[in-house]
Scaffold this motif. Sequence first.
Motif, PDB file in Angstrom:
ATOM      1  N   TYR A  34      91.657  23.204 106.719  1.00  0.00           N
ATOM      2  CA  TYR A  34      90.902  22.933 107.941  1.00  0.00           C
ATOM      3  C   TYR A  34      90.397  24.235 108.554  1.00  0.00           C
ATOM      4  CZ  TYR A  34      92.250  18.056 107.760  1.00  0.00           C
ATOM      5  OH  TYR A  34      92.401  16.764 107.372  1.00  0.00           O
ATOM      6  N   GLY A  40      87.151  25.061 112.446  1.00  0.00           N
ATOM      7  CA  GLY A  40      88.432  24.449 112.124  1.00  0.00           C
ATOM      8  C   GLY A  40      88.531  22.998 112.522  1.00  0.00           C
ATOM      9  N   GLN A  41      87.377  22.351 112.746  1.00  0.00           N
ATOM     10  CA  GLN A  41      87.384  20.971 113.227  1.00  0.00           C
ATOM     11  C   GLN A  41      87.021  19.976 112.129  1.00  0.00           C
ATOM     12  OE1 GLN A  41      84.756  20.878 116.636  1.00  0.00           O
ATOM     13  NE2 GLN A  41      86.517  21.091 117.995  1.00  0.00           N
ATOM     14  N   THR A  47      91.154  18.865 115.734  1.00  0.00           N
ATOM     15  CA  THR A  47      91.462  20.166 115.148  1.00  0.00           C
ATOM     16  C   THR A  47      92.884  20.136 114.579  1.00  0.00           C
ATOM     17  OG1 THR A  47      90.069  21.190 116.832  1.00  0.00           O
ATOM     18  CG2 THR A  47      91.483  22.661 115.562  1.00  0.00           C
ATOM     19  N   ALA A  50      95.329  24.695 111.019  1.00  0.00           N
ATOM     20  CA  ALA A  50      94.387  25.439 110.172  1.00  0.00           C
ATOM     21  C   ALA A  50      94.852  25.593 108.736  1.00  0.00           C
ATOM     22  CB  ALA A  50      94.125  26.812 110.781  1.00  0.00           C
TER      23      ALA A  50
END
Length: 140
Positions: A34, A40-41, A47, A50
């Motif tokens: 991600y 990172g969405q 979100t 990550a």
Amino acid sequence: MSVQSYLFFEGRADEAIAFYGKALDAEVLMRMTYGDGPGGQCPDGSTPPADKVMHASLHIGGTEVGLSDGMCSGKPEFKGFSLTLVCADDAEAKRRFDALADGGQVNVPLGESFFATSFGMLTDRFGVDWMVMVPKAPAG
């Protein structure tokens, strides 16, 4: 045209990648987290962590399987389908069946049936149902 499976492991994708690499000699074709995505969405604006897998692709035999951590709920659910692993011979079927069953549950033990020299069903440690088989040669 082809149909490919895509599995959501809800936070366990890296564990699944390692497991299928060992059990099925799966080759990682690509892996994206991600954090690799813009901002990172997800497309829905959420979100996730990550470091979790947004998308990965495994090559298993002659098949490509996609997978993701999804929304990272920790509760993957795989219902209403099985993946079928067609093996070259009974020795390979036993090796793959035993590897997939490690940490999972055998539902139908591997053995001969009227349509296969080896056939068995199991649910692996992630909850994915598998049928492992070596089809009998057609009567000629």
